[in-house]
Design a protein around this motif. Sequence first.
Motif, PDB file in Angstrom:
ATOM      1  N   LEU A  87       0.801  -1.221   0.000  1.00 15.31           N
ATOM      2  CA  LEU A  87       0.000   0.000   0.000  1.00 15.31           C
ATOM      3  C   LEU A  87       0.838   1.276   0.000  1.00 15.31           C
ATOM      4  N   ALA A  88       2.148   1.163   0.159  1.00 15.10           N
ATOM      5  CA  ALA A  88       2.991   2.350   0.299  1.00 15.10           C
ATOM      6  C   ALA A  88       2.845   3.346  -0.856  1.00 15.10           C
ATOM      7  N   PRO A  89       2.913   2.915  -2.134  1.00  8.82           N
ATOM      8  CA  PRO A  89       2.767   3.904  -3.218  1.00  8.82           C
ATOM      9  C   PRO A  89       1.422   4.622  -3.188  1.00  8.82           C
ATOM     10  N   PHE A  90       0.347   3.869  -2.956  1.00 11.30           N
ATOM     11  CA  PHE A  90      -0.981   4.470  -2.894  1.00 11.30           C
ATOM     12  C   PHE A  90      -1.096   5.407  -1.693  1.00 11.30           C
ATOM     13  N   ALA A  91      -0.548   4.993  -0.544  1.00 14.91           N
ATOM     14  CA  ALA A  91      -0.632   5.816   0.663  1.00 14.91           C
ATOM     15  C   ALA A  91       0.103   7.133   0.469  1.00 14.91           C
ATOM     16  N   GLY A  92       1.305   7.080  -0.090  1.00 10.55           N
ATOM     17  CA  GLY A  92       2.060   8.310  -0.320  1.00 10.55           C
ATOM     18  C   GLY A  92       1.356   9.244  -1.282  1.00 10.55           C
ATOM     19  N   HIS A  93       0.784   8.679  -2.334  1.00 13.75           N
ATOM     20  CA  HIS A  93       0.038   9.472  -3.315  1.00 13.75           C
ATOM     21  C   HIS A  93      -1.159  10.150  -2.654  1.00 13.75           C
ATOM     22  N   LEU A  94      -1.871   9.420  -1.811  1.00 18.76           N
ATOM     23  CA  LEU A  94      -3.052   9.967  -1.142  1.00 18.76           C
ATOM     24  C   LEU A  94      -2.661  11.031  -0.119  1.00 18.76           C
ATOM     25  N   VAL A  95      -1.575  10.790   0.631  1.00 23.01           N
ATOM     26  CA  VAL A  95      -1.130  11.749   1.635  1.00 23.01           C
ATOM     27  C   VAL A  95      -0.742  13.071   0.990  1.00 23.01           C
ATOM     28  N   ASP A  96      -0.073  13.030  -0.163  1.00 23.70           N
ATOM     29  CA  ASP A  96       0.307  14.262  -0.843  1.00 23.70           C
ATOM     30  C   ASP A  96      -0.912  15.074  -1.278  1.00 23.70           C
ATOM     31  N   LYS A  97      -2.027  14.401  -1.525  1.00 22.52           N
ATOM     32  CA  LYS A  97      -3.237  15.080  -2.000  1.00 22.52           C
ATOM     33  C   LYS A  97      -4.128  15.555  -0.858  1.00 22.52           C
ATOM     34  N   ARG A  98      -3.875  15.095   0.377  1.00 19.79           N
ATOM     35  CA  ARG A  98      -4.759  15.388   1.499  1.00 19.79           C
ATOM     36  C   ARG A  98      -4.045  16.211   2.568  1.00 19.79           C
ATOM     37  N   GLY A 125       1.213   9.169 -10.966  1.00 21.59           N
ATOM     38  CA  GLY A 125       1.209   9.752  -9.635  1.00 21.59           C
ATOM     39  C   GLY A 125       1.699   8.779  -8.575  1.00 21.59           C
ATOM     40  N   LEU A 126       1.290   7.513  -8.732  1.00 21.93           N
ATOM     41  CA  LEU A 126       1.702   6.497  -7.767  1.00 21.93           C
ATOM     42  C   LEU A 126       3.197   6.214  -7.827  1.00 21.93           C
ATOM     43  N   THR A 127       3.760   6.233  -9.019  1.00 23.97           N
ATOM     44  CA  THR A 127       5.151   5.808  -9.199  1.00 23.97           C
ATOM     45  C   THR A 127       6.144   6.965  -9.232  1.00 23.97           C
ATOM     46  N   SER A 128       5.672   8.208  -9.153  1.00 18.45           N
ATOM     47  CA  SER A 128       6.578   9.347  -9.268  1.00 18.45           C
ATOM     48  C   SER A 128       7.592   9.372  -8.123  1.00 18.45           C
ATOM     49  N   GLY A 129       7.168   8.946  -6.917  1.00 18.59           N
ATOM     50  CA  GLY A 129       8.108   8.894  -5.798  1.00 18.59           C
ATOM     51  C   GLY A 129       9.237   7.918  -6.050  1.00 18.59           C
ATOM     52  N   MET A 130       8.897   6.757  -6.623  1.00 21.10           N
ATOM     53  CA  MET A 130       9.932   5.773  -6.941  1.00 21.10           C
ATOM     54  C   MET A 130      10.899   6.310  -7.995  1.00 21.10           C
ATOM     55  N   ARG A 131      10.355   6.999  -8.993  1.00 21.83           N
ATOM     56  CA  ARG A 131      11.217   7.554 -10.053  1.00 21.83           C
ATOM     57  C   ARG A 131      12.151   8.617  -9.476  1.00 21.83           C
ATOM     58  N   PHE A 132      11.630   9.437  -8.573  1.00 17.95           N
ATOM     59  CA  PHE A 132      12.461  10.476  -7.964  1.00 17.95           C
ATOM     60  C   PHE A 132      13.607   9.851  -7.170  1.00 17.95           C
ATOM     61  N   VAL A 133      13.300   8.843  -6.370  1.00 14.62           N
ATOM     62  CA  VAL A 133      14.332   8.185  -5.558  1.00 14.62           C
ATOM     63  C   VAL A 133      15.375   7.530  -6.454  1.00 14.62           C
ATOM     64  N   TRP A 134      14.923   6.901  -7.537  1.00 16.34           N
ATOM     65  CA  TRP A 134      15.862   6.227  -8.449  1.00 16.34           C
ATOM     66  C   TRP A 134      16.824   7.215  -9.108  1.00 16.34           C
ATOM     67  N   LYS A 135      16.324   8.416  -9.422  1.00 15.76           N
ATOM     68  CA  LYS A 135      17.161   9.416 -10.086  1.00 15.76           C
ATOM     69  C   LYS A 135      18.074  10.146  -9.096  1.00 15.76           C
ATOM     70  N   THR A 136      17.676  10.212  -7.842  1.00 22.44           N
ATOM     71  CA  THR A 136      18.477  10.925  -6.832  1.00 22.44           C
ATOM     72  C   THR A 136      19.346   9.907  -6.109  1.00 22.44           C
ATOM     73  N   LYS A 137      20.552   9.735  -6.577  1.00 24.78           N
ATOM     74  CA  LYS A 137      21.393   8.622  -6.159  1.00 24.78           C
ATOM     75  C   LYS A 137      21.762   8.670  -4.676  1.00 24.78           C
ATOM     76  N   VAL A 138      21.924   9.871  -4.125  1.00 25.38           N
ATOM     77  CA  VAL A 138      22.263   9.950  -2.704  1.00 25.38           C
ATOM     78  C   VAL A 138      21.112   9.425  -1.855  1.00 25.38           C
ATOM     79  N   VAL A 139      19.885   9.793  -2.231  1.00 24.97           N
ATOM     80  CA  VAL A 139      18.713   9.309  -1.509  1.00 24.97           C
ATOM     81  C   VAL A 139      18.594   7.798  -1.661  1.00 24.97           C
ATOM     82  N   LEU A 140      18.759   7.322  -2.892  1.00 29.28           N
ATOM     83  CA  LEU A 140      18.686   5.881  -3.157  1.00 29.28           C
ATOM     84  C   LEU A 140      19.741   5.129  -2.363  1.00 29.28           C
ATOM     85  N   GLY A 141      20.971   5.655  -2.352  1.00 25.20           N
ATOM     86  CA  GLY A 141      22.052   4.979  -1.641  1.00 25.20           C
ATOM     87  C   GLY A 141      21.810   4.905  -0.147  1.00 25.20           C
ATOM     88  N   ALA A 142      21.318   6.009   0.443  1.00 27.88           N
ATOM     89  CA  ALA A 142      21.064   6.023   1.886  1.00 27.88           C
ATOM     90  C   ALA A 142      19.956   5.041   2.252  1.00 27.88           C
TER      91      ALA A 142
END
Length: 440
Positions: free
Chosen positions: A91-102, A243-260
Amino acid sequence: MAFCFFCSCFCLFPTFVKNLQSLDNSASNRNDPYASLRYKEFNYYLVIRFAFVFALAMQFAIVEWKVYALSGDPFSLGLIGLAEVIPAVLLAPFAGHLVDKREKRDMLLKCVVAYLAISTGLFLLTWDKAVEGISTHHVLLMIYVLVFFGGVVRSFVSPSNFSLMSLLVPRELYANASTWSSSAWQIGGVLGPALGGFCIYWFGVHWSMLLVVIIFLAPLYSLIQIKPKPVYYTPKGETFFEGLTSGMRFVWKTKVVLGAMALDMFAVLFGGAVAMLPAFATDVLHVGSLGYGLLRSAPAVGALITMFILAHKPLVNKPGLKLLAAIFGFGLCIIVFGLSTSFYLSMAALLISGALDGISVIIRQTILQLKTPDDMRGRVASVSSMFVGSSNELGAFESGFMARQIGLVSSVVFGGCVTLGVVVTTYIISPAMRKLDLKP
């Protein structure tokens, strides 16, 4: 006694907040270790953070003890983690998407109500009269079901908490706020399992679980004191899936975040020994529920010490290398704990492991706060919960599975060795981590 202590702290908190308001609110200098505490709503946020973790840590300590008492099988402890991690990850992708909208405060209020219902259910399942005539197998099954629903709620709590904090203090105080937020989390982590173990010893499992239900009432007052916050997320023609997958794409592109995230995930996944503590306390160290409470709280005590030190001495120079060194030391502590047959040596190993893990927590939270855009905080926090938060439960399942396959002690030592390997590999393949800079 435990209930009176908690109530006294909670009742005195409004006075503490008023005293903070009398201080100079302009003291937002990043060099001021108490800068973020000058903001009234942030202090109420700390109460929410503390109460959530305190109640959940106490609840899990009690549930783990009860489940092991019913089954006598370390693998049953691993199933507790698995029951929570399945919904948390799915549920994490859906939860994050919903939290950003609420609105974030409203989301947390709903989560508090849900946790109250779940804790009440666990309270009834630990009451002998309520489960009279029900087989042990079915009692265990119902406990796992409620833990599963707890995982559903947790998938919304993590992004809501993360997003709300960034709306309560200025950007230049994110590192300081992360330190205090982590401190509140660790204080709850200290008191929760410790009082859980002590209350089992004093009152028994049933009445200990009733205290958890009462504690979950505490965040309601603090949430009411925080004003509704703006919602920054505005969909720009993106599809629901995007919208659901944008967080994953951001983390994948931001290598420092991904590495941590990846580093912490594998360290916790293979290096976590906390889930096996009921078995170690009972079968290896022979210290009973009282010793179990002390062992359960030792990592959080160590982490809490680190939090207060780093509030005064922030990690400015070479934080990436310090992160790698801390997790390497964490792995060594887990190996020592696994091999120890002395209660005091085991306590010391867990205490130091918690102190080193505290460094990892602060650096990771600061990276996320500084690198994440305001309109994506919920989704990125959900990805973080998939990587890091869920690795605790997956680590519990891994430890339980390996304990059944190769033995309790061998499973913990093996996990510590894998953690060392992960750190060495990250150091070699991740120059971004070695050159990490946390300046806002």
